[in-house]
Design an enzyme around this catalytic site. Structure first.
Site, mmCIF file in Angstrom:
data_model
loop_
_atom_site.group_PDB
_atom_site.id
_atom_site.type_symbol
_atom_site.label_atom_id
_atom_site.label_comp_id
_atom_site.label_asym_id
_atom_site.label_seq_id
_atom_site.Cartn_x
_atom_site.Cartn_y
_atom_site.Cartn_z
ATOM 1 N N GLU A 196 0.428 5.263 0.647
ATOM 2 C CA GLU A 196 -0.466 6.293 1.183
ATOM 3 C C GLU A 196 -0.010 7.683 0.768
ATOM 4 O O GLU A 196 1.068 7.872 0.185
ATOM 5 C CB GLU A 196 -0.545 6.136 2.706
ATOM 6 C CG GLU A 196 -1.148 4.785 3.081
ATOM 7 C CD GLU A 196 -1.391 4.594 4.563
ATOM 8 O OE1 GLU A 196 -0.915 5.406 5.385
ATOM 9 O OE2 GLU A 196 -2.081 3.603 4.892
ATOM 10 N N CYS A 253 -4.328 0.796 -2.398
ATOM 11 C CA CYS A 253 -4.168 -0.507 -1.723
ATOM 12 C C CYS A 253 -3.063 -1.324 -2.386
ATOM 13 O O CYS A 253 -2.814 -1.205 -3.598
ATOM 14 C CB CYS A 253 -5.452 -1.310 -1.802
ATOM 15 S SG CYS A 253 -6.810 -0.675 -0.813
ATOM 16 N N CYS A 274 -10.385 -5.128 0.258
ATOM 17 C CA CYS A 274 -11.509 -4.192 0.294
ATOM 18 C C CYS A 274 -12.365 -4.375 -0.963
ATOM 19 O O CYS A 274 -11.966 -5.013 -1.938
ATOM 20 C CB CYS A 274 -10.999 -2.754 0.408
ATOM 21 S SG CYS A 274 -10.378 -2.070 -1.139
ATOM 22 N N CYS A 330 -10.789 -3.316 -4.342
ATOM 23 C CA CYS A 330 -9.811 -4.264 -4.891
ATOM 24 C C CYS A 330 -10.510 -5.497 -5.449
ATOM 25 O O CYS A 330 -10.066 -6.071 -6.447
ATOM 26 C CB CYS A 330 -8.788 -4.648 -3.821
ATOM 27 S SG CYS A 330 -7.666 -3.292 -3.433
ATOM 28 N N GLU A 379 -3.083 -4.461 -3.207
ATOM 29 C CA GLU A 379 -3.562 -5.354 -4.263
ATOM 30 C C GLU A 379 -3.635 -4.622 -5.600
ATOM 31 O O GLU A 379 -3.264 -5.151 -6.649
ATOM 32 C CB GLU A 379 -4.962 -5.880 -3.933
ATOM 33 C CG GLU A 379 -5.046 -6.683 -2.652
ATOM 34 C CD GLU A 379 -5.369 -5.829 -1.430
ATOM 35 O OE1 GLU A 379 -4.794 -4.734 -1.297
ATOM 36 O OE2 GLU A 379 -6.184 -6.266 -0.610
ATOM 37 N N ASN A 381 0.827 -1.216 0.000
ATOM 38 C CA ASN A 381 0.000 0.000 0.000
ATOM 39 C C ASN A 381 0.855 1.256 0.000
ATOM 40 O O ASN A 381 1.934 1.311 0.591
ATOM 41 C CB ASN A 381 -1.037 -0.001 1.128
ATOM 42 C CG ASN A 381 -0.481 -0.292 2.500
ATOM 43 O OD1 ASN A 381 0.519 -0.975 2.654
ATOM 44 N ND2 ASN A 381 -1.139 0.227 3.503
HETATM 45 N N1 THU Z 1 -5.320 -1.529 2.474
HETATM 46 C C1 THU Z 1 -4.793 -2.317 1.496
HETATM 47 O O1 THU Z 1 -3.686 -2.075 1.009
HETATM 48 N N2 THU Z 1 -5.526 -3.368 1.078
HETATM 49 C C2 THU Z 1 -6.736 -3.720 1.558
HETATM 50 O O2 THU Z 1 -7.365 -4.642 1.045
HETATM 51 C C3 THU Z 1 -7.300 -3.007 2.696
HETATM 52 C C4 THU Z 1 -6.615 -1.746 3.062
HETATM 53 C C5 THU Z 1 -4.540 -0.376 2.941
HETATM 54 C C6 THU Z 1 -5.101 0.946 2.514
HETATM 55 C C7 THU Z 1 -4.528 1.863 3.557
HETATM 56 O O3 THU Z 1 -3.229 2.258 3.140
HETATM 57 C C8 THU Z 1 -4.389 0.988 4.772
HETATM 58 O O4 THU Z 1 -4.488 -0.352 4.328
HETATM 59 C C9 THU Z 1 -5.447 1.229 5.828
HETATM 60 O O5 THU Z 1 -6.715 1.182 5.302
#
Ligand code: THU
Length: 162
Positions: free
Chosen positions: A63, A72, A111, A114, A74, A61
């Protein structure tokens, strides 16, 4: 009329239950959590995709101070796979959560956004994309395909752009 949907999956507590190539994929996904850029949530996620040609694509991920601009793990991995190898089917994606401040006691679930993107590529490639959810040590959940994670979905079929 009552109808229902059943979701079948495999649950393991020993990585050796997986074929070797998927064991490796899980290890790569776990390792990829360590390079996540998650200074705001401190919730690191790693992903790894096995392509039909044997190449493994990494993701984690990413940010941003403007929160919605983050991405994310994925999707970072899937977009990279599609950008670099548009003709190679994504056979499997392993996903792992590794928060900085606590231990996840269950495999991370992707999520909704994704899942929608997995569905897109699975339909495009006309080949199952296995989805492997894992923790940093033992538990593993394996779904045979990505579409089952998004029942009653909206997809390219609805746009009639086949
Ligand atoms: N996140 C992912 O990378 N994948 C997911 O399936 C769920 C959430 C990340 C997004 C964000 O950077 C952090 O987790 C918190 O939500």
């Amino acid at each position: 009329m009552h109808k229902s949907i059943t979701l079948e999956y495999e649950y393991f507590t020993d990585i050796k239950c997986l074929p070797l190539e998927l064991q490796k994929l899980v290890e790569v996904a776990r390792n990829n959590t360590l390079q996540a850029y998650a200074p705001y949530s401190h919730f690191r996620v790693g992903a790894a995709i096995l392509l039909d040609n044997g190449v493994i694509i990494n993701g984690n991920n990413q940010e941003n101070a403007s929160y919605p601009q983050g991405m994310c793990a994925e999707r970072v991995a899937m977009f990279q796979a599609s950008a670099l190898y548009p003709e190679q089917a994504m056979l499997a994606i392993a996903i792992c959560g590794n928060p900085e401040n606590f231990s996840l006691n269950h495999p991370l679930s992707p999520c909704g956004g994704c899942r929608q993107v997995m569905l897109e590529y699975e339909k495009k490639q006309r080949h199952n994309m296995k989805v492997i959810l894992c923790t940093m040590k033992d538990e593993l959940i394996v779904f045979e395909n990505a579409s089952m994670l998004l029942p009653f979905n909206f997809s390219k079929d609805d746009l009639q752009t086949k």
